[in-house]
Design a protein around this motif. Structure first.
Motif, PDB file in Angstrom:
ATOM      1  N   PRO A  83      10.619  -5.060  -1.442  1.00 29.79           N
ATOM      2  CA  PRO A  83       9.817  -4.045  -0.771  1.00 29.79           C
ATOM      3  C   PRO A  83       9.564  -2.874  -1.728  1.00 29.79           C
ATOM      4  CG  PRO A  83      12.059  -4.090   0.086  1.00 29.79           C
ATOM      5  CD  PRO A  83      11.940  -5.239  -0.849  1.00 29.79           C
ATOM      6  N   GLY A  84       8.370  -2.384  -1.741  1.00 34.97           N
ATOM      7  CA  GLY A  84       8.047  -1.255  -2.607  1.00 34.97           C
ATOM      8  C   GLY A  84       7.672  -1.669  -4.012  1.00 34.97           C
ATOM      9  N   ALA A  85       7.406  -2.962  -4.216  1.00 30.70           N
ATOM     10  CA  ALA A  85       7.016  -3.418  -5.544  1.00 30.70           C
ATOM     11  C   ALA A  85       5.669  -4.113  -5.449  1.00 30.70           C
ATOM     12  CB  ALA A  85       8.066  -4.373  -6.094  1.00 30.70           C
ATOM     13  N   PHE A  86       4.701  -3.676  -6.246  1.00 25.44           N
ATOM     14  CA  PHE A  86       3.385  -4.310  -6.161  1.00 25.44           C
ATOM     15  C   PHE A  86       2.741  -4.448  -7.533  1.00 25.44           C
ATOM     16  CE2 PHE A  86       3.332   0.145  -5.039  1.00 25.44           C
ATOM     17  CZ  PHE A  86       2.299   0.701  -5.766  1.00 25.44           C
ATOM     18  N   MET A  87       3.585  -4.655  -8.554  1.00 22.81           N
ATOM     19  CA  MET A  87       3.076  -4.823  -9.916  1.00 22.81           C
ATOM     20  C   MET A  87       2.286  -6.110 -10.064  1.00 22.81           C
ATOM     21  SD  MET A  87       6.266  -3.547  -9.655  1.00 22.81           S
ATOM     22  CE  MET A  87       7.007  -5.116  -9.532  1.00 22.81           C
ATOM     23  N   ASP A  88       2.912  -7.196  -9.605  1.00 29.80           N
ATOM     24  CA  ASP A  88       2.306  -8.508  -9.803  1.00 29.80           C
ATOM     25  C   ASP A  88       0.993  -8.618  -9.042  1.00 29.80           C
ATOM     26  OD1 ASP A  88       4.540  -8.967 -11.238  1.00 29.80           O
ATOM     27  OD2 ASP A  88       5.506 -10.262  -9.780  1.00 29.80           O
ATOM     28  N   ARG A  89       1.015  -8.053  -7.835  1.00 27.31           N
ATOM     29  CA  ARG A  89      -0.202  -8.088  -7.046  1.00 27.31           C
ATOM     30  C   ARG A  89      -1.347  -7.406  -7.790  1.00 27.31           C
ATOM     31  NH1 ARG A  89      -0.301  -4.064  -2.727  1.00 27.31           N
ATOM     32  NH2 ARG A  89      -1.458  -2.962  -4.296  1.00 27.31           N
ATOM     33  N   LYS A 139       7.070  -1.924 -19.635  1.00 27.12           N
ATOM     34  CA  LYS A 139       7.421  -2.409 -18.292  1.00 27.12           C
ATOM     35  C   LYS A 139       6.537  -1.709 -17.280  1.00 27.12           C
ATOM     36  CE  LYS A 139       9.725  -4.565 -15.081  1.00 27.12           C
ATOM     37  NZ  LYS A 139       8.469  -4.914 -14.388  1.00 27.12           N
ATOM     38  N   VAL A 140       6.077  -2.485 -16.328  1.00 24.95           N
ATOM     39  CA  VAL A 140       5.277  -1.907 -15.248  1.00 24.95           C
ATOM     40  C   VAL A 140       6.216  -1.520 -14.108  1.00 24.95           C
ATOM     41  CG1 VAL A 140       3.343  -2.279 -13.661  1.00 24.95           C
ATOM     42  CG2 VAL A 140       3.394  -3.457 -15.865  1.00 24.95           C
ATOM     43  N   PHE A 141       6.037  -0.329 -13.585  1.00 24.02           N
ATOM     44  CA  PHE A 141       6.827   0.101 -12.428  1.00 24.02           C
ATOM     45  C   PHE A 141       5.907   0.498 -11.287  1.00 24.02           C
ATOM     46  CE2 PHE A 141       9.814   1.004 -15.887  1.00 24.02           C
ATOM     47  CZ  PHE A 141      10.954   0.389 -15.389  1.00 24.02           C
ATOM     48  N   ALA A 142       6.332   0.176 -10.082  1.00 26.20           N
ATOM     49  CA  ALA A 142       5.639   0.672  -8.902  1.00 26.20           C
ATOM     50  C   ALA A 142       6.411   1.912  -8.464  1.00 26.20           C
ATOM     51  CB  ALA A 142       5.628  -0.374  -7.809  1.00 26.20           C
ATOM     52  N   LEU A 143       5.797   3.039  -8.659  1.00 31.32           N
ATOM     53  CA  LEU A 143       6.442   4.316  -8.386  1.00 31.32           C
ATOM     54  C   LEU A 143       6.115   4.713  -6.951  1.00 31.32           C
ATOM     55  CD1 LEU A 143       7.988   6.176 -10.290  1.00 31.32           C
ATOM     56  CD2 LEU A 143       5.845   7.301 -10.857  1.00 31.32           C
ATOM     57  N   ALA A 190       0.858  -1.186   0.000  1.00 28.80           N
ATOM     58  CA  ALA A 190       0.000   0.000   0.000  1.00 28.80           C
ATOM     59  C   ALA A 190       0.894   1.235   0.000  1.00 28.80           C
ATOM     60  CB  ALA A 190      -0.929  -0.022   1.208  1.00 28.80           C
ATOM     61  N   CYS A 191       1.881   1.248  -0.912  1.00 31.53           N
ATOM     62  CA  CYS A 191       2.920   2.282  -0.905  1.00 31.53           C
ATOM     63  C   CYS A 191       2.351   3.687  -1.116  1.00 31.53           C
ATOM     64  CB  CYS A 191       3.957   1.983  -1.972  1.00 31.53           C
ATOM     65  SG  CYS A 191       4.612   0.323  -1.874  1.00 31.53           S
ATOM     66  N   GLY A 192       1.175   3.757  -1.721  1.00 31.25           N
ATOM     67  CA  GLY A 192       0.547   5.057  -1.934  1.00 31.25           C
ATOM     68  C   GLY A 192       0.134   5.710  -0.631  1.00 31.25           C
ATOM     69  N   LEU A 193       0.046   4.923   0.422  1.00 31.19           N
ATOM     70  CA  LEU A 193      -0.407   5.440   1.710  1.00 31.19           C
ATOM     71  C   LEU A 193       0.735   5.507   2.719  1.00 31.19           C
ATOM     72  CD1 LEU A 193      -3.656   3.272   2.018  1.00 31.19           C
ATOM     73  CD2 LEU A 193      -3.457   5.564   1.105  1.00 31.19           C
ATOM     74  N   ALA A 194       1.969   5.338   2.246  1.00 31.12           N
ATOM     75  CA  ALA A 194       3.123   5.245   3.132  1.00 31.12           C
ATOM     76  C   ALA A 194       3.245   6.475   4.029  1.00 31.12           C
ATOM     77  CB  ALA A 194       4.405   5.095   2.295  1.00 31.12           C
TER      78      ALA A 194
END
Lengths: 172, 627
Positions: free
Chosen positions: B230-236, B382-386, A134-138
C-alpha cells in the motif's frame, strides 16, 4: 456442452451463458486459463455464483473444487451480487495516515453496511481496498471506476446523495 | 519486421517531431511541425483529478480558436508530482501548470497558446513562498532528481511507439541482438551492479546468469508487476508512462537466457497500465519488435499479460508463478529457485518492473555509466513513491545514497501544517521505519537493512507527530494478517496472535509482558515462515519497538497514547479559562457526558465520555483538549 440438470434449456437461452461459452472456447487450450476465464465471466455475470463456477469447471475440465478454491482465494472474485455503485475506500498507508478510517466509519454509519455488504435495494456495496495508487489525492475512495479524492469526513453524506440523485435522474 | 536502418530512420523522423520538448529548443525553428506541444498527464493520479476532462476541453478550445493545427495536445504518463494534478506542461517554453481545472482551460488556450502570455496564477509556487516558478526543471521537486527508470515518463505519449523510438527505444535490443553474445550481455549487467528493485536487492546479473546456465529448451521471462505494497505506485507509473521500456527489457532478457516467451503479471487494479501495455504489445508486434526473427537475427520472443486478482501474496515470486499457472497463489518452498524450476517447472527469470526499466539504459549507456551512480554496493537510482504527511506527494527518482533529509525537505518540501517529522516508513508491510534522529541516513539497500527496515519496492510514507507508531504497526499487521495465504502456520497463526496483542495494547488493556511476547512471536514468525510475506511481516513491529519503545510503554503502563490516536486511551477535558459556556459541546455530545450552566465553564464526565471527539470539533474557542 450442456449439463444434465433442468436448468440446461434456461442456460441455452441465456445470452450470458452463450458469451461464457465463447470465453471458455477461446481460453480452454491455453495453459493457466482458469483465472483469465473467471475474470471475463465475472465481467459478464457481475459475480460468480455456484452455477457459473460449475459451468466453467465443466468447460475447462477441472474439478469444481479447484475452481471454487481459486475463486475463494482471490479477493477480486465475488460469489454474491454486488450493488450498482461499489464504494471502495482505499485503506492503503497513505490514505490511512490521512484519515481514511474515519471516511470508512462514516460510510458504514450512513449506508448501514459492514465491509463487503450490499444495501437491500441493491444500490450500494461497501468495500475496502488496498491502495489504488492515487496517494497524491489521499484519502480517496472509488465508486465503480470514478475516483473521489481529497475527502473530508463530512463529504460522505454528500457523495451518497450524489449517487442517489444520479439514480433517480437515471430512472426517470 | 523492421530492420535496424528502418528503425534509425524512424527514430530520426520522430525525434524531429518531438524535439520541441527538449531544453534549448528555439521556438519556431522547425516549422514543419506543430509550434507548440501541450503535455497533459494521463496517469492514474491525474486522471483521478479530471485530467481527461481538461484534455477534452483543451482540444475543443484549440479548435474554437482555430489553432488546432499549430498546437498539439499530447497525453503522457505520470510526471510524478501527483498532489498537484492535473498537470500540464507547455513546450517549447517548458511551462509547468498545476491543479488545472476544466474551467482554467479557456484561459490557458487564449492567453498562453494564442497570445503567448503565461497564466501566472496556475504556476507552481515553492512551499512557504509566494514565488511562482514557470520552468519545471527549476522546481526543487524535480531539480534534485535523477531519472533513469522514469526517463521517459511524462515526456512521451506511451501509446505511440514512435515517441519511444525517438528516445532510442529498441536500440538496446538491436545492440544486444546484433553485437553481443549472451555471456557478454550478462557480464555487462553484472558489471553495472544493478540489484533487484522489487525489494530483495538480489544482483540482477547473477539472477540472469543462473537462468542462462540452467539447461532447458523452454524457458520463461516473467515481469512482476503485482505491485501490492500500500502506498507504492512506482511500477504502475512506469507501465503507464513508458510501457515499451519493459517490453524491450524483457526481450533483452529473453535473449540473455534463451527464452521465447514472456509473461507480465500485473494487478487487475491498474486498468490504465493494463490498457497501455496491451496497446504497446500490439504496436511492438506490428513493428516486428516482438514476434519471429526480430531484426532479422533469428531471435523470437513474444509476450502475454496475466492479470492478478487481488492477492498480495502473489507479489512473492513463487506464489506469482503458481498464480500464472492458474492456481491459488500459494508460495512454494525455495530451493528450487525459479531460475532452476519456475513457471510450469521450467527455468524462469523473474524481475520486477523497475529492474527491467533500467536495463535498456544500461545497455545503451554502458555498465560503467550506471555503476558511477549511487553508492559502493547499491548502484544506480531508486524510484520512491513519496506519500503521507509531506507537502509534495508523488513519484521521485534519486541516486542511491541520497540522504533521507534531501528527500523529505528538498524534494518533498517538508511536513505540512508546521508539524514535526516523526518517522519515514519504507518497505511497506515488510519494512520498518526510520526515526527522525536518523534523518541523515543515506538511503541504500544495506543502510536500510542495518536500520531494521528495507528498501522494499519503494513506498516511502512520511509520518508526523500526530501518528501513533503502535497504531501504524497494528495497521501493517492487519494488512499482512489478512493477506496471509494460510499455507504455513507460523504466518497464519503467528501474525494473528501478534495482531491480537497489538489490539490489546491500543485498547489500553496491555500488560508489561506483552512486549516480550511480541518479540518472541516476531522472531518465530520471521524465522519459520515459508515465504517472504511471513518472514518480513514482523518487521514493522520490531522496527517500531526498536525506535519507539517508549510509545508502547506509555500505552501499556500509563494507558496513554502520546500521539492522541488510539481512541480508547484518549481523555477529553475542557480548559475552564477558555470555555465561554456556550453549551454547543453539551448539545453535540451523543451520550450526554458534558454538563454545565450557560456562561459558566462546562465539564466532561470522563466515565460517560465515548471519546468520539464531536465536542472538540464543534468548540469555537479551542477550549477542549485531548491527551
Amino acid at each position: 456442452m450442456s449439463c444434465n440438470c433442468q436448468c440446461s434449456t434456461e442456460k441455452e437461452n441465456d445470452p450470458r451463458f452463450q458469451e461464457l461459452d465463447e470465453i471458455i472456447e477461446k481460453y480452454k487450450n491455453q495453459a493457466g486459463s482458469l483465472i483469465p476465464v473467471l475474470h471475463k465471466a465475472q465481467g459478464v455475470f457481475g459475480h460468480l455464483p455456484e452455477e457459473v463456477q460449475s459451468y466453467i469447471a465443466k468447460g475447462l475440465k477441472l474439478p469444481l473444487s479447484e475452481v471454487y478454491g481459486v475463486v475463494s482465494f482471490y479477493s477480486l472474485f465475488t460469489t454474491v451480487p454486488r450493488g450498482k455503485y461499489v464504494f471502495n475506500v482505499c485503506l492503503g498507508t497513505a490514505c490511512y495516515v490521512q484519515g481514511s478510517r474515519k471516511i470508512m466509519d462514516n460510510l458504514k454509519k450512513e449506508l448501514g453496511l459492514g465491509i463487503g455488504e450490499t444495501t437491500a435495494d441493491g444500490l450500494f456495496t461497501l468495500e475496502g481496498c488496498r491502495c489504488v495508487g492515487a496517494c497524491g489525492l489521499a484519502p480517496v475512495l472509488t465508486v465503480n471506476e470514478k475516483v473521489h479524492g481529497r475527502l473530508k469526513e463530512d463529504d460522505v453524506p454528500r457523495l451518497i446523495s450524489l449517487y442517489k440523485l444520479k439514480e433517480e435522474q437515471g430512472s426517470k | 519486421m523492421i530492420s535496424l536502418d528502418e528503425l534509425k530512420a524512424l527514430r530520426d523522423k520522430s525525434k524531429a517531431e518531438i524535439s520541441i520538448r527538449e531544453k534549448g529548443h528555439l521556438a519556431g525553428s522547425n516549422l514543419d511541425f506543430y509550434r507548440s506541444h501541450v503535455l497533459v498527464c494521463a496517469g492514474t493520479g491525474c486522471t483521478s483529478s479530471e485530467s481527461l476532462e481538461v484534455r477534452n476541453g483543451l482540444k475543443e478550445e484549440l479548435t474554437r480558436l482555430n489553432i488546432d493545427k499549430e498546437v498539439k495536445v499530447v497525453e503522457t504518463g505520470c510526471f510524478g508530482f501527483c498532489s498537484l494534478g492535473p498537470i500540464l506542461v507547455v513546450y517549447p517554453e517548458g511551462t509547468f501548470y498545476c491543479l488545472v481545472t476544466p474551467e482554467d482551460v479557456k484561459e490557458i488556450a487564449e492567453e498562453h497558446l494564442l497570445k503567448g502570455n503565461i497564466v501566472t496564477r496556475l504556476l507552481y509556487s515553492e512551499p512557504g513562498t509566494d514565488k511562482k516558478v514557470s520552468d519545471f526543471e527549476s522546481i526543487d521537486f524535480f531539480s534534485h532528481q535523477k531519472r533513469v527508470a522514469l526517463r521517459n515518463c511524462g515526456g512521451i505519449n506511451p501509446e505511440k511507439v514512435e515517441e519511444y523510438i525517438a528516445h532510442d527505444g529498441y536500440f538496446a535490443l538491436a545492440k544486444v541482438l546484433k553485437e553481443m553474445t549472451q555471456e557478454q550481455l550478462i557480464e555487462e549487467l553484472k558489471k553495472s551492479g544493478l540489484r533487484g528493485r522489487g525489494g530483495g536487492g538480489f544482483p540482477a546479473g547473477l539472477k540472469w546468469q543462473f537462468a542462462h546456465k540452467t539447461p532447458g529448451d523452454i524457458k520463461y521471462v516473467v515481469c512482476n508487476a503485482d505491485e501490492g505494497d500500500p502506498g507504492a505506485f512506482m511500477d504502475r507509473s512506469v507501465l503507464e508512462g513508458d510501457p515499451h521500456s519493459i517490453i524491450e527489457a524483457m526481450a533483452i532478457a529473453g535473449y540473455a537466457i534463451g527464452s521465447e516467451q514472456g509473461y507480465i503479471y500485473i494487478r487487475a487494479e491498474y486498468p490504465i497500465a493494463v490498457h497501455r501495455l496491451e496497446v504497446a504489445i500490439g504496436q511492438a508486434r506490428e513493428f516486428g519488435l516482438l514476434g519471429q526473427n526480430i531484426f532479422g537475427t533469428g531471435f523470437n520472443f513474444d509476450l502475454d499479460i496475466r492479470l492478478g486478482a487481488g492477492a498480495f501474496v502473489c507479489g512473492e515470486e513463487t506464489a506469482l508463478l503458481t498464480s500464472i499457472e492458474g492456481h491459488r497463489g500459494e508460495p512454494r518452498p525455495r530451493p528450487p529457485f525459479p531460475a532452476v524450476e519456475g513457471l510450469w517447472r521450467k527455468p524462469t527469470l523473474l524481475n520486477n518492473v523497475e529492474t527491467y526499466a533500467n536495463v535498456p539504459a544500461i545497455i545503451l549507456k554502458g555498465a560503467d555509466w550506471f555503476a558511477s551512480i549511487g553508492t559502493e554496493k547499491s548502484k544506480g537510482t531508486k524510484v520512491f513513491a513519496l506519500a503521507g504527511k509531506i507537502n509534495n506527494i508523488g513519484l521521485i527518482e534519486v541516486p542511491m545514497g541520497t540522504p533521507l533529509r534531501t528527500i523529505i525537505y528538498d524534494i518533498g518540501g517538508g511536513i505540512p501544517n508546521g508539524k514535526k517529522f516523526k518517522a519515514a516508513q519504507t518497505g511497506g508491510p515488510s519494512g520498518g521505519c526510520i526515526p527522525a534522529h536518523l534523518i541523515d541516513t543515506e538511503i541504500d539497500y544495506d543502510n536500510l537493512i542495518a536500520l531494521g527496515s528495507m528498501m522494499g519496492s519503494g513506498g516511502l510514507i512520511v509520518m508526523d507527530e500526530t501518528d501513533c507508531m503502535v497504531d501504524i504497526a497494528k495497521f501493517f499487521l492487519e494488512f499482512t494478517q489478512e493477506e496471509s495465504c494460510g499455507k504455513c502456520s507460523p504466518c497464519r497463526i503467528g501474525t494473528k496472535r501478534m495482531l491480537e496483542i497489538l489490539e490489546k495494547i491500543t485498547k489500553g488493556k496491555g500488560t508489561p509482558d506483552d512486549i516480550t511476547q511480541l518479540e518472541t512471536l516476531a522472531r518465530t514468525v520471521k524465522n519459520s515462515s515459508l515465504c517472504g510475506l511471513g518472514q518480513t511481516a514482523p518487521n514493522p513491529v520490531l522496527s517500531t519497538l526498536k525506535y519507539f519503545r517508549d510509545e508502547y510503554e506509555a500505552h501499556i503502563n500509563e494507558k496513554r497514547c502520546p500521539a492522541g490516536v488510539c481512541q480508547e486511551l484518549l481523555n477529553f477535558s475542557i480548559i475552564a479559562e477558555k470555555c465561554k459556556g456556550c453549551s454547543v459541546c453539551a448539545k453535540v455530545c451523543p451520550v450526554g457526558a458534558i454538563s454545565g450552566v450557560v456562561k459558566e465553564p462546562y465539564v466532561i464526565d470522563s466515565e460517560k465520555c465515548i471519546k468520539c471527539g464531536a465536542c472538540m470539533e464543534k468548540c469555537k474557542f479551542g477550549a477542549i483538549v485531548k491527551e
